[in-house]
Scaffold this motif. Structure first.
Motif: not given
Length: 339
Positions: A131-151
């Motif tokens: 639980r001490s490890l955490e990530f901060e991100f926005t929904r926009s970053q998740i959307v941008a990660a979709i084409p990044g993952t596919m590529f």
């Protein structure tokens, strides 16, 4: 994003795809791709606040030694272990990095089409059982990660040179955008150290060329040629990012003085001349060349001559980006004065 940067982004994308449909001279491709990448990265680095990752003089002096240790380690790994095994591990590593870099490069364009809340509201995710490890991100970053993952999936499966280049360009743009030398003194120390580093490992040992040929990961750009013995010309990302962060510093120095891109033009012209010189010498001797041997003197020399000519040597050497006020801080001070 500035109009000039948008045009450079379009040109860069077109240049990456051009060899698929037309016969592009690899020498011209190297020069244009490297220069456009530096141009885009520099203008993306101009923000209300300076880049968060700033290099100190101590880091700059150690960088060639650390780089040498990493290069030698990779050489030994490829020599004593299976290349397929090493490249498989590196592919997994760069798969994750590639998603992050590709998404971050696309993010400014994607954010314009998404709700404002998606761009601003942070989502905090905790690792299960840690639980001490955490990530901060926005929904926009998740959307941008979709084409990044596919590529990146396509890259991992096919290892096509175009996929390699697109990821390499994303790494380069992010490196120039996010890293800061802090001052021109630190930049001069770093470039001088890597000038010696590049010459030593290319001319005096087989290490650099051997690793570059064995390393099947997007740490270099590949340019198709008509030569069956040498199907690709290569340019290391370090030959783009390292001088690129110096050119970006020159642009932000111009911006901090409220003037047009004076020293940016000098530094960028020096970079272009350095890359062209590398290509000329490489073709003349038909041998791999340490690009920083030509790029470093050109970049520093062009800026130094321009600076001495204008009588700006003192303000340029005294410039320290860590002490530069952000746009928000300047606006806050001006509002206080008005009150």
């Amino acid at each position: 994003m500035m109009n000039s940067e948008r045009l450079a982004n379009v040109a860069l994308a077109g240049l990456s795809l051009a060899p698929l449909v037309v016969n592009v001279d690899p020498n011209l491709n190297v020069v244009l791709t490297a220069c456009l990448t530096v141009f885009v990265g520099c203008y993306r680095s101009v923000k209300p606040t300076p880049p968060t990752e700033t290099m100190s003089k101590e880091h700059a002096m150690r960088f060639p030694l650390v780089g040498s240790a990493m290069l030698l380690s990779l050489f030994l790994l490829f020599k004593f272990l299976s290349k397929d095994l090493v490249n498989a591990v590196l592919t997994c590593y760069f798969f994750v990095l590639g998603i992050a870099a590709f998404a971050a490069t696309l993010l400014p364009a994607i954010k314009r089409f998404l709700p404002e809340k998606w761009n601003e509201d942070l989502v905090i995710w905790h690792f299960p059982y840690f639980r001490s490890l955490e990530f901060e991100f926005t929904r926009s970053q998740i959307v941008a990660a979709i084409p990044g993952t596919m590529f990146c999936v396509w890259y991992a499966k096919q290892k096509h040179w175009l996929a390699n280049n697109v990821l390499g360009l994303a790494f380069s743009i992010q490196g120039i955008e996010m890293l800061s030398l802090g001052s021109f003194k630190t930049g001069a120390i770093l470039l001088a150290g890597l000038f010696v580093y590049d010459i030593f490992w290319v001319f005096f040992t087989p290490v650099m060329v051997s690793v570059a040929k064995s390393f099947d990961a997007p740490i270099k750009l590949l340019f198709p040629t008509a030569d069956l013995k040498r199907p690709f010309s290569m340019l290391g990302l370090g030959d783009i990012v390292i001088p690129g962060i110096f050119v970006a510093l020159a642009l932000r120095f111009d911006v901090s003085r409220g003037k047009g891109p004076q020293y940016f033009i000098s530094a960028f012209s020096g970079y272009a001349v350095g890359v062209i010189s590398t290509i000329i010498v490489m073709n003349w001797f038909q041998a791999a060349q340490p690009a920083l041997l030509y790029i470093v003197p050109a970049v520093i020399g062009f800026v130094a001559v321009h600076c001495i000519w204008n009588g700006d040597m003192k303000p340029l050497l005294e410039f320290d980006e860590s002490k530069t006020q952000s746009t928000e801080e300047v606006a806050a001070e001006e509002s206080k004065k008005v009150e």
